[in-house]
Design an enzyme around this catalytic site. Sequence first.
Site, PDB file in Angstrom:
ATOM      1  CB  SER A 253      -3.390  -0.036   1.172  1.00 18.95           C
ATOM      2  OG  SER A 253      -3.691  -1.399   1.337  1.00 18.95           O
ATOM      3  CE  LYS A 298      -0.542  -3.118   3.241  1.00 16.67           C
ATOM      4  NZ  LYS A 298      -1.323  -2.113   2.529  1.00 16.67           N
TER       5      LYS A 298
END
Length: 359
Positions: A253, A298
Amino acid sequence: MPRRSATMLAATLLLIGLLCASVLMKVPFTEMSPGPTYNTLGVQDKTGTPVITITGRETYPTSGHLNMTTVQVTGANYQPSLISAIVGWMRGDVLVVPHDNVYPKGQTDQEAQQQNAEEFASSEDSAKTAALKQLDIPVTTQIIVSSVTAGAPSEGKLHAGDRIVAVDGVPITTRTQVAEQVTKHKPGETTVFTVVPHAKAGQTPNPADEEQVSITTAKAPDEDRAIVGITPGVDHVYPFKIDIGLQDVGGPSAGLMFALGIVDKLTPTDLTGGKFVAGTGTIDDDGAVGPIGGIQMKLIAARDKGAEYFFTPADNCSEATKGTPSGLTLVKVDNLAGAVKALDSIRSGDRAALPSCNK
């Protein structure tokens, strides 16, 4: 003992028993929470070395932040208690999800770590390739031996990392060509690979490094076709050295933010203009940005660190808008070119031009 008191005592004991059971009972869930963030333009906290180092090419000063974000995930062998899972569901900074959503059934901690390491390495390679393509810097692609099957005809003759130049004299430029050439043979026939050994495969091509390797094909387990027992892969050769030295991080990611960090260092313009931008997203060789897991965690990690903007993969926008921390602007990103353009708008203060997840 009066009946009323006995009933209350029984109820109390039952409640205590249930509470004890909830503490001891394990449930098949995994807990996710905000992890560390790393400025791809900065240095590693532990070592003080740059996250991205470029040698052999002119680089330019940068400022601000282009932070990649992470999620902390409990291990494959860990299962929370029922009460712990309930507490997690009630908290806003913990995400409790079914165990199999994160770890395939039967996967061990070691296997999960190996998979994450491989995905991270692949994302680094794609980030480098996408960044250089964005800047119109040529990247050479070559076909390599990605892996060799144990006990297969190629074992001991071909090795992971060998560059495949040709098969039976036919130049190889794509992975599918390898199988096409091998399957022209019948099982038991010989095919000849022209390869550059892995120790020299990443260097500038030199015919003097090439070797001829003869391999007797075998029959595929599932059908009557010839195989040699390798998995072809794609490798890239860059015109200068790019090192991404981040440790203890896994998964794919970080690709987008690594690519942006590379572009910024190779661009005379200071892309962030001193702003604090964080983000996430996978990236492929052509710069396309893909979705990731744990987006809400996140977002929290980025805002807690001080981010003002968050680059969000387009396919994550719907989920991200459900829990955006106050003061954090979500910027929808489809590809690397769009992310660079969004940085232009952030640097100039033109918020109206930003592609938003809320539009």
